[in-house]
Design a protein around this motif. Structure first.
Motif, PDB file in Angstrom:
ATOM      1  N   ASP A 115     -23.320  -0.127  20.678  1.00 28.21           N
ATOM      2  CA  ASP A 115     -23.407   1.328  20.599  1.00 28.21           C
ATOM      3  C   ASP A 115     -22.010   1.923  20.747  1.00 28.21           C
ATOM      4  N   ASN A 116     -21.848   3.109  20.157  1.00 23.87           N
ATOM      5  CA  ASN A 116     -20.588   3.831  20.330  1.00 23.87           C
ATOM      6  C   ASN A 116     -20.876   5.127  21.034  1.00 23.87           C
ATOM      7  N   TYR A 117     -20.063   5.477  21.976  1.00 24.05           N
ATOM      8  CA  TYR A 117     -20.160   6.876  22.364  1.00 24.05           C
ATOM      9  C   TYR A 117     -18.806   7.536  22.439  1.00 24.05           C
ATOM     10  N   THR A 118     -18.749   8.688  21.826  1.00 22.81           N
ATOM     11  CA  THR A 118     -17.463   9.355  21.643  1.00 22.81           C
ATOM     12  C   THR A 118     -17.602  10.853  21.896  1.00 22.81           C
ATOM     13  N   PHE A 119     -16.537  11.430  22.372  1.00 21.20           N
ATOM     14  CA  PHE A 119     -16.431  12.890  22.546  1.00 21.20           C
ATOM     15  C   PHE A 119     -17.573  13.495  23.365  1.00 21.20           C
ATOM     16  N   ASN A 120     -18.115  12.729  24.270  1.00 17.53           N
ATOM     17  CA  ASN A 120     -19.135  13.298  25.148  1.00 17.53           C
ATOM     18  C   ASN A 120     -18.484  13.763  26.448  1.00 17.53           C
ATOM     19  N   HIS A 150     -26.990  -0.203  18.127  1.00 21.29           N
ATOM     20  CA  HIS A 150     -26.398   0.431  16.951  1.00 21.29           C
ATOM     21  C   HIS A 150     -26.623   1.934  16.937  1.00 21.29           C
ATOM     22  N   CYS A 151     -26.417   2.550  18.047  1.00 19.93           N
ATOM     23  CA  CYS A 151     -26.574   4.000  18.122  1.00 19.93           C
ATOM     24  C   CYS A 151     -25.217   4.682  18.238  1.00 19.93           C
ATOM     25  N   GLU A 152     -25.178   5.930  17.809  1.00 24.17           N
ATOM     26  CA  GLU A 152     -23.991   6.764  17.950  1.00 24.17           C
ATOM     27  C   GLU A 152     -24.313   7.897  18.914  1.00 24.17           C
ATOM     28  N   ILE A 153     -23.523   8.018  19.938  1.00 25.37           N
ATOM     29  CA  ILE A 153     -23.750   9.124  20.877  1.00 25.37           C
ATOM     30  C   ILE A 153     -22.479   9.955  20.857  1.00 25.37           C
ATOM     31  N   SER A 154     -22.546  11.134  20.312  1.00 26.83           N
ATOM     32  CA  SER A 154     -21.296  11.872  20.193  1.00 26.83           C
ATOM     33  C   SER A 154     -21.458  13.346  20.543  1.00 26.83           C
ATOM     34  N   ASN A 155     -20.399  13.908  21.080  1.00 24.48           N
ATOM     35  CA  ASN A 155     -20.289  15.352  21.357  1.00 24.48           C
ATOM     36  C   ASN A 155     -21.418  15.912  22.216  1.00 24.48           C
ATOM     37  N   ASN A 156     -22.003  15.102  23.040  1.00 25.94           N
ATOM     38  CA  ASN A 156     -23.038  15.628  23.916  1.00 25.94           C
ATOM     39  C   ASN A 156     -22.428  16.083  25.235  1.00 25.94           C
ATOM     40  N   LEU A 157     -23.126  16.996  25.881  1.00 25.49           N
ATOM     41  CA  LEU A 157     -22.734  17.410  27.223  1.00 25.49           C
ATOM     42  C   LEU A 157     -23.889  17.078  28.153  1.00 25.49           C
ATOM     43  N   SER A 158     -23.613  16.202  29.104  1.00 25.71           N
ATOM     44  CA  SER A 158     -24.659  15.824  30.042  1.00 25.71           C
ATOM     45  C   SER A 158     -24.153  16.185  31.427  1.00 25.71           C
ATOM     46  N   GLU A 159     -24.776  17.190  32.034  1.00 25.91           N
ATOM     47  CA  GLU A 159     -24.247  17.616  33.328  1.00 25.91           C
ATOM     48  C   GLU A 159     -25.360  17.981  34.303  1.00 25.91           C
ATOM     49  N   ASN A 160     -25.011  17.928  35.565  1.00 27.98           N
ATOM     50  CA  ASN A 160     -25.918  18.308  36.654  1.00 27.98           C
ATOM     51  C   ASN A 160     -27.251  17.572  36.603  1.00 27.98           C
ATOM     52  N   ASN A 161     -27.216  16.324  36.206  1.00 32.27           N
ATOM     53  CA  ASN A 161     -28.430  15.514  36.305  1.00 32.27           C
ATOM     54  C   ASN A 161     -28.434  14.779  37.637  1.00 32.27           C
ATOM     55  N   HIS A 162     -29.631  14.423  38.086  1.00 34.33           N
ATOM     56  CA  HIS A 162     -29.704  13.917  39.458  1.00 34.33           C
ATOM     57  C   HIS A 162     -29.202  12.501  39.615  1.00 34.33           C
ATOM     58  N   ARG A 163     -29.375  11.678  38.586  1.00 35.31           N
ATOM     59  CA  ARG A 163     -28.880  10.316  38.729  1.00 35.31           C
ATOM     60  C   ARG A 163     -27.669  10.127  37.812  1.00 35.31           C
ATOM     61  N   TYR A 164     -27.890   9.613  36.638  1.00 39.18           N
ATOM     62  CA  TYR A 164     -26.750   9.342  35.766  1.00 39.18           C
ATOM     63  C   TYR A 164     -26.695  10.323  34.595  1.00 39.18           C
ATOM     64  N   LYS A 198     -22.937  -5.717  25.781  1.00 34.50           N
ATOM     65  CA  LYS A 198     -21.661  -6.043  25.167  1.00 34.50           C
ATOM     66  C   LYS A 198     -21.431  -5.245  23.897  1.00 34.50           C
ATOM     67  N   HIS A 199     -20.191  -5.279  23.452  1.00 34.24           N
ATOM     68  CA  HIS A 199     -19.806  -4.574  22.227  1.00 34.24           C
ATOM     69  C   HIS A 199     -20.136  -3.097  22.262  1.00 34.24           C
ATOM     70  N   ILE A 200     -19.663  -2.418  23.228  1.00 36.97           N
ATOM     71  CA  ILE A 200     -19.810  -0.970  23.158  1.00 36.97           C
ATOM     72  C   ILE A 200     -18.432  -0.345  23.099  1.00 36.97           C
ATOM     73  N   THR A 201     -18.371   0.774  22.469  1.00 36.83           N
ATOM     74  CA  THR A 201     -17.105   1.483  22.309  1.00 36.83           C
ATOM     75  C   THR A 201     -17.255   2.850  22.962  1.00 36.83           C
ATOM     76  N   MET A 202     -16.368   3.117  23.897  1.00 37.42           N
ATOM     77  CA  MET A 202     -16.412   4.410  24.566  1.00 37.42           C
ATOM     78  C   MET A 202     -15.061   5.070  24.360  1.00 37.42           C
ATOM     79  N   THR A 203     -15.030   6.097  23.539  1.00 30.61           N
ATOM     80  CA  THR A 203     -13.738   6.734  23.283  1.00 30.61           C
ATOM     81  C   THR A 203     -13.854   8.245  23.392  1.00 30.61           C
ATOM     82  N   ASN A 204     -12.766   8.832  23.807  1.00 27.74           N
ATOM     83  CA  ASN A 204     -12.622  10.292  23.826  1.00 27.74           C
ATOM     84  C   ASN A 204     -13.699  11.012  24.642  1.00 27.74           C
ATOM     85  N   ASN A 205     -14.254  10.341  25.609  1.00 25.53           N
ATOM     86  CA  ASN A 205     -15.219  11.013  26.463  1.00 25.53           C
ATOM     87  C   ASN A 205     -14.522  11.599  27.684  1.00 25.53           C
ATOM     88  N   THR A 206     -15.195  12.534  28.300  1.00 29.48           N
ATOM     89  CA  THR A 206     -14.683  13.099  29.547  1.00 29.48           C
ATOM     90  C   THR A 206     -15.688  12.807  30.651  1.00 29.48           C
TER      91      THR A 206
END
Lengths: 427, 255, 240
Positions: A231-236, A207-221, A251-259
């Motif tokens: 969980d939902n993650y959007t606009f990341n 039940h977490c919201e992950i939104s508008n984050n920028l995750s870049e240049n990390n070594h693994r994921y 199960k039951h995760i929503t991934m929308t508007n991510n790049t």
């Protein structure tokens, strides 16, 4: 707050007017800590360390920290306090252990530069480590050169937002940027994470919201996600991470508007789905990844209105995936649109736009009259004979695909889009 | 010999087909770079031009030019000039013109738009491919006196190197698919300069990430400086051997 | 000047030359005569090193020409059909030939024919735009350009207009008088009668006779060369 009330009670007889006002405020605004004390930490004063301020503080107090550099090691916050940095004071851990350990609920940490945690392969050392605290807010900090950035274990409710986390950038020793373990209802918003092992790591976090984050240049994921349902993650944005984003056993995760972009490498994915069910992937952009989406053991995943642009292969779907649907997605400029290792297909494709489609639309219903087979003959050959990838971009590889279009019976993979869109789909 | 090169160049620079070739290359490279906002994608599309069009035009143009200059070559042979100098002179002239065409048509756009390592590998491979197919064209041309047959041999050679070889290779890979073939394919790629050029460029491009284990083995070889030296040397051998054989034949040829 | 000894050449199944022995000296105009495909052009090409013989040898001024190219400095050659780079202008062609011929013995150029044929007027034209006859004039002019000791003319007057033919014939006469060796092939007997002093008759790769025209005429008792040859050949056949 009992002590404050008692103190005021004593004053009741001394200054009635003041007392009435204080009482009124207390009555009408009981939750606000208007009566909370504010402690200022400043070098050269009596409270020159944060440790001293915390030992003095009561639950609900605000501790303001003036701009300076404070050397701390394993600073334990066991009271419900708001720790607020004025103009980004620096907390330096001198590369020893954790910097801040929170063991209380209702704690806010805001406006600090938190740097130089210890590095250990056995113990997870973090900039901010929360153990069993609920309603924790970590806002607007700059966490630099720490093994783990923010580490939440068994936390219920909380906000992590506007932080910048830049790790030690070591392939072997880096920890995760934001690490959640057995935590729930956490809102992770507008953080920038780089130079870590995993940008954001979720294990048993629901039940977490992950939104508008920028995750870049990390070594693994950029995002690593396991056993974390609902969980939902959007606009990341997940960019140029070693292996992209991995979402597993969930199960039951929503991934929308991510790049998901620029995740290049021989074992790199935009999005790796493993044992995912009943989830939605929509309006995302997958651009310039080795594999846009890699799917293994998924079921009932709905992928709609996504853009797959210039990937090496847009989607790799293993034969154990079932009941997944791909509708109204755009596939443009990918070397391969779809690959799979089986011949039978239990998934559903409809109404997608494929730039490689060379069919026609005689009845002008904007749907191609002949089905599109997204699994090219050459990719089927590579599947059987991996060393045939040697012929990538050769004339014969192109001819094989052309031949397949003329003679579809050459192809053995049973995967079609029966109504391919003639035009690019705009949402 | 230098005089002959000079006069061949003088003649060939007025050649309309050569001009058309430059225009074709320029149009396709500028077009592809303009169309794709992404430069690496432009290069990727240009790869097809490099691997198919450049060898074809090089071998056909050279063969046709050779047969059209047959009487001129006869005239030169009647002069007090060594045959080897005449053939090498014409060879260098044609080769230089096609190289110039390649550099104007593809080199310039790549330097303008790209200028990365991939681009330089692209230009190096393209130059070597041009010279290899000019060499092969001379070999095809001295094998026969008949223009039609010469062009036929050239077309066959082109077809062999761009398609048939890879087809046979694919069948070999299928037949021995139970064995680890990556090292063998490195060796086999040396037998076809077009494959060699393609692999050299591909490995410098993003797309190589798609190549998995095979790509890793290739990268180990072609990525090392020894591998690069070897592959460029192999390409140079491909330039030298056909023209050397052509020279030997031409020395004894009845004109 | 030129000695040909037992010269043999085979193209696949066809034996083009079957052991030819001939000697040509300076001051001679020798006509190589024979039916079509008898081996005349092959013989000329052997002399010029354009065809490598299978057997026998050619001695040029005392040296075997095998493996040598420098002797060609002393030979001018006019091919049967002269073809030149299409895009090259005529003036440029002459310039180029002079440039390529700088290794020749003499630095002086004999441009008499260029003047006589009025080729300079057409120096600006590209070779592809020229008629066959004009190209023949160019070939003729080129063969005399270096003032060589030996001049080989393969069908020189074919395609030339009568005036140009006449100019060429006069030029041949003049060079003969200057002590040059001239080899000519032609099928026009009247023309040969004018310019040649000897005739080598070649049939199926063999030189069946090599005599001076005077000799041929006296032996046959005929005044016209054509008829004289006919007689002679007839007699030869009978004696065989």
């Amino acid at each position: 707050m009992p002590r404050i009330v008692k103190l005021n009670n004593r004053r009741l007889f001394i200054n009635p007017i003041f007392n009435v006002i204080a009482l009124l405020i207390l009555l009408f605004n009981p939750t606000a800590n208007v009566l909370a004390r504010e402690i200022t930490v400043k070098p050269g004063t009596k409270t020159n360390t944060i440790q001293k301020a915390i030992s003095m503080a009561q639950n609900g107090d605000v501790i303001k920290v003036a701009k300076s550099t404070y050397f701390i090691e394993e600073l334990i916050i066991d009271k419900s306090v708001n720790l607020i940095g004025l103009d980004f004071p620096v907390l330096d851990g001198l590369n020893k252990g954790n910097l801040i350990i929170i063991r209380a609920s209702h704690v806010t940490i805001k406006g600090f530069v938190i740097q130089n945690s210890g590095i250990s392969n056995i113990k997870d050392k973090a900039g901010i480590r929360v153990e069993k605290g609920d309603s924790v807010n970590i806002i607007g900090n700059r966490i630099e050169n720490t093994c783990f950035g923010i580490y939440l274990a068994k936390v219920n409710c909380g906000t992590i937002r506007d932080n910048t986390i830049h790790g030690i950038n070591s392939v072997i020793q880096s920890g995760n940027g934001i690490h959640l373990w057995y935590s729930h209802h956490i809102n992770i918003h507008n953080n920038k994470i780089s130079g870590q092992r995993d940008g954001i790591y979720f294990e048993f976090a629901t039940h977490c919201e992950i939104s508008n984050n920028l995750s870049e240049n990390n070594h693994r994921y950029g995002l690593h996600f396991m056993f974390s349902n609902n969980d939902n993650y959007t606009f990341n944005t997940f960019r140029n991470n070693g292996s992209g984003v991995a979402v597993m056993y969930t199960k039951h995760i929503t991934m929308t508007n991510n790049t998901f972009e620029q995740n290049w490498g021989s074992s790199s994915y935009g999005l790796l789905l493993k044992d995912i069910s009943r989830s939605v992937i929509s309006n995302n952009t997958f651009s310039k990844n080795t594999s846009g989406i890699y799917m293994e053991g998924t079921s009932q995943v709905k992928a709609e209105h996504n853009n797959f642009l210039n990937n090496g292969l847009a989607i790799r779907m293993l034969a154990d995936c079932e009941k997944d649907t791909f509708m109204l997605n755009n596939f443009i400029g990918n070397t391969f649109d779809f690959t799979t290792n089986g011949s039978e297909n239990l998934n559903y494709l409809k109404g997608n736009y494929w730039d490689k489609y060379s069919g026609y639309d005689l009845n002008h219903d904007k749907k191609g009259d002949i089905p599109y087979r997204p699994v090219s003959l050459y990719s089927q050959i590579i599947e059987k004979l991996p060393s045939a990838v040697f012929l990538l971009r050769s004339f014969i590889a192109e001819l094989l695909d052309k031949a397949e279009r003329a003679l579809p019976s050459l192809s053995y993979v049973n995967l079609y889009d029966n109504e391919p869109s003639i035009k690019i789909i705009r949402p | 010999m230098y005089k002959i090169i000079k006069y061949v160049l003088h003649d060939i620079f007025r050649n309309r087909i050569l001009l058309a070739y430059v225009v074709l290359l320029s149009l396709s490279s500028f077009g592809l770079f303009m169309m794709n906002e992404d430069v690496s994608k432009g290069i990727s599309s240009l790869l097809t031009v490099l691997l198919i069009v450049v060898p074809m035009v090089s071998i056909l143009f050279t063969t046709i030019y050779f047969f059209n200059s047959y009487e001129f070559i006869e005239l030169l042979v009647a002069q007090p000039l060594k045959r080897s100098n005449i053939l090498l002179g014409v060879y260098s002239g044609v080769g230089l013109s096609l190289l110039a065409a390649f550099w104007v048509g593809i080199g310039l756009p790549i330097i303008i738009f790209d200028g990365t390592v991939v681009g330089w590998y692209f230009l190096l491979s393209g130059s070597l491919l041009t010279m290899i197919f000019v060499s092969l064209a001379f070999l095809a041309s001295v094998l026969t006196r008949d223009k039609t047959r010469g062009i036929g041999i050239s077309m066959l050679l082109w077809f062999y190197f761009t398609l048939i070889f890879d087809g046979i290779l694919l069948m070999v890979l299928f037949a021995f698919s139970d064995y680890p073939l990556e090292k063998l394919t490195i060796f086999l790629s040396c037998l076809n300069p077009v494959d060699l050029a393609r692999i050299m460029i591909l490995l410098k491009m993003d797309i190589s990430a798609l190549m998995g284990y095979t790509g890793a083995v290739f990268n180990q070889f072609f990525g090392s400086s020894l591998g690069i030296v070897i592959s460029i040397s192999v390409m140079l051998i491909w330039v030298a051997v056909p023209i050397a054989i052509a020279l030997r034949i031409f020395e004894r040829k009845n004109l | 000047m030129i000695q040909i000894e037992g010269l043999q050449k085979r193209y696949g199944k066809i034996q083009a030359l079957r052991g030819i022995d001939l000697t040509f000296n300076l001051g001679q105009v020798v006509a190589l005569v024979g039916p079509n495909a008898s081996g005349k052009t092959t013989l000329i090409k052997c002399l010029l090193g354009m065809v490598i013989p299978d057997g026998g040898k050619i001695i040029f001024d005392g040296n075997d020409i095998k493996g040598d190219v420098l002797y060609k400095r002393r030979i001018g050659y006019m091919p049967q059909i002269g073809r030149y780079p299409d895009n090259m202008r005529m003036g440029y062609l002459f310039g180029m030939m002079k440039d390529l011929g700088k290794t020749r013995v003499k630095e002086l150029f004999d441009e008499e024919l260029i003047v006589a044929f009025k080729l300079e007027e057409m120096f600006g034209k590209p070779m592809r735009a020229l008629s066959g006859g004009t190209r023949q004039k160019v070939s003729a002019a080129l063969s005399f350009l270096f003032d060589p000791e030996v001049i080989i003319l393969d069908e020189p007057t074919a395609g030339l207009d009568p005036l140009a033919s006449e100019i060429l014939k006069q030029k041949i006469q003049k060079e003969k008088d200057a002590g040059k060796l001239i080899l000519v092939t032609s099928h026009i007997m009247s023309e040969l009668e004018e310019i040649a002093d000897s005739i080598a008759y070649i049939v199926e790769g063999e030189a069946i006779f090599y005599k001076s025209i005077a000799e041929i005429k006296s032996e046959s008792g005929e005044e016209r060369l054509g008829r004289a040859l006919f007689h002679l050949l007839h007699n030869l056949k009978c004696t065989r």
